[in-house]
Design an enzyme around this catalytic site. Structure first.
Site, PDB file in Angstrom:
ATOM      1  N   HIS A  54       0.790  -1.327  -0.025  1.00 53.01           N
ATOM      2  CA  HIS A  54      -0.038   0.063  -0.180  1.00 53.01           C
ATOM      3  C   HIS A  54       1.004   1.315   0.067  1.00 53.01           C
ATOM      4  O   HIS A  54       1.658   1.525   0.887  1.00 53.01           O
ATOM      5  CB  HIS A  54      -0.893   0.000   1.418  1.00 53.01           C
ATOM      6  CG  HIS A  54      -1.856   1.316   1.260  1.00 53.01           C
ATOM      7  ND1 HIS A  54      -2.984   1.308   2.199  1.00 53.01           N
ATOM      8  CD2 HIS A  54      -2.041   2.235   0.552  1.00 53.01           C
ATOM      9  CE1 HIS A  54      -3.633   2.340   2.173  1.00 53.01           C
ATOM     10  NE2 HIS A  54      -3.226   2.874   1.044  1.00 53.01           N
TER      11      HIS A  54
ATOM     12  N   GLU B 217      -2.067  -1.326  -3.779  1.00 51.87           N
ATOM     13  CA  GLU B 217      -3.404  -0.633  -3.058  1.00 51.87           C
ATOM     14  C   GLU B 217      -2.857   0.893  -3.119  1.00 51.87           C
ATOM     15  O   GLU B 217      -1.741   1.355  -2.513  1.00 51.87           O
ATOM     16  CB  GLU B 217      -3.320  -1.057  -1.634  1.00 51.87           C
ATOM     17  CG  GLU B 217      -3.680  -2.481  -1.464  1.00 51.87           C
ATOM     18  CD  GLU B 217      -3.862  -2.975   0.020  1.00 51.87           C
ATOM     19  OE1 GLU B 217      -4.477  -3.946   0.121  1.00 51.87           O
ATOM     20  OE2 GLU B 217      -3.598  -2.396   0.658  1.00 51.87           O
TER      21      GLU B 217
ATOM     22  N   HIS C 130      -8.266  -8.139   5.410  1.00 50.18           N
ATOM     23  CA  HIS C 130      -8.363  -7.030   6.407  1.00 50.18           C
ATOM     24  C   HIS C 130      -8.666  -7.869   7.608  1.00 50.18           C
ATOM     25  O   HIS C 130      -9.551  -8.214   8.060  1.00 50.18           O
ATOM     26  CB  HIS C 130      -9.247  -5.938   6.198  1.00 50.18           C
ATOM     27  CG  HIS C 130      -8.767  -4.721   7.133  1.00 50.18           C
ATOM     28  ND1 HIS C 130      -7.739  -4.082   6.606  1.00 50.18           N
ATOM     29  CD2 HIS C 130      -9.385  -4.172   8.366  1.00 50.18           C
ATOM     30  CE1 HIS C 130      -7.489  -2.946   7.685  1.00 50.18           C
ATOM     31  NE2 HIS C 130      -8.296  -3.228   8.258  1.00 50.18           N
TER      32      HIS C 130
END
Length: 244
Positions: free
Chosen positions: A45, A72, A193
């Site tokens: 990310h 991400e 997640h």
């Protein structure tokens, strides 16, 4: 039943490196070890504040990852331009707030449909596979389908962080229903997640999910048993769960 893939998020390798502003541990080396240990893809990310993964990390990983790189990013002009320049295999669009410890929920694509549709088109034209990180909600899934997203990643945070069995079971049912709804629309479904070695099994058993993206739990376990074994243990766990 289809094979379940494991995407390993290596953000927290960079978090540890940046805690002392050193050059180690190296996320590029971590990605190499992860691939050698059975990871089907590597997730990173690139946040707007660069709190862990840096631009250099992304550039190097784009050149060295042999499996698949899942980048991400927030749906901002800066991030979309970076993605179109570097061309990772996949981009997952995620919401982002500067004060959050980690991504706290899914994209609100209902109110940003036109903007996201343009971004999906731009990334797809650049040869990048696009995924939208969304909550397990049928309305959000419908909009994702309508604006041309080929993939969605269902946010499993509410399930993962539930503090009692009743709440966790309700969240599991939401995810299960959402997976079925998305698959029936022709969407490809990933999830992630907060998943760990203790809560991942029910999610891994859902046949419509193609890939699970897991990071913090794997990196945490690797402190005690090493990164290869932490990845191998998780991959065996999710694949055994999928096979029943």
């Amino acid at each position: 039943m289809s094979n379940l893939l494991l995407g390993v998020n290596i953000d927290h390798i960079a978090t540890l490196r940046n805690a002392r502003n050193t050059t180690y541990p190296d996320p590029i080396y971590a990605a190499f070890i992860a691939e050698q240990s059975g990871a089907d893809s590597i997730t990173i990310h690139l946040r707007e504040d660069r709190r862990h993964i840096t631009d250099r990390d992304v550039e190097m990983l784009c050149k060295t990852i042999q499996t698949s790189m899942n980048l991400e990013i927030a749906a901002t002009d800066e991030m979309i331009n970076i993605a179109c320049t570097l061309k990772p295999h996949c981009c997952c669009l995620v919401p982002e707030r500067r004060q959050e410890l980690t991504t706290e929920g899914g994209l609100d694509i209902i109110n940003k449909a036109n903007k996201l549709q343009d971004i999906i088109f731009k990334l797809t034209e650049a040869g990048i596979r696009v995924s939208l990180f969304i909550d397990p909600n049928e309305q959000q899934i419908s909009v994702a389908y309508n604006i041309g997203a080929p993939y969605i990643e269902l946010h499993t945070g509410m399930y993962s962080h539930a503090t009692d069995a009743t709440t966790q079971n309700l969240e599991y049912k939401r995810i299960k229903k959402s997976v079925q709804y998305a698959v029936n629309k022709g969407l490809k479904v990933n999830a992630g997640h907060g998943l760990n070695y203790y809560n991942v099994r029910p999610i891994a058993m859902l046949p419509g999910i193609q890939e699970l993206n897991i990071g913090h739990a794997i990196i945490s376990r690797s402190i005690f048993c090493g990164l290869p074994k932490a990845i191998q243990d998780m991959k065996k766990l999710i694949q055994d769960s999928r096979r029943g």
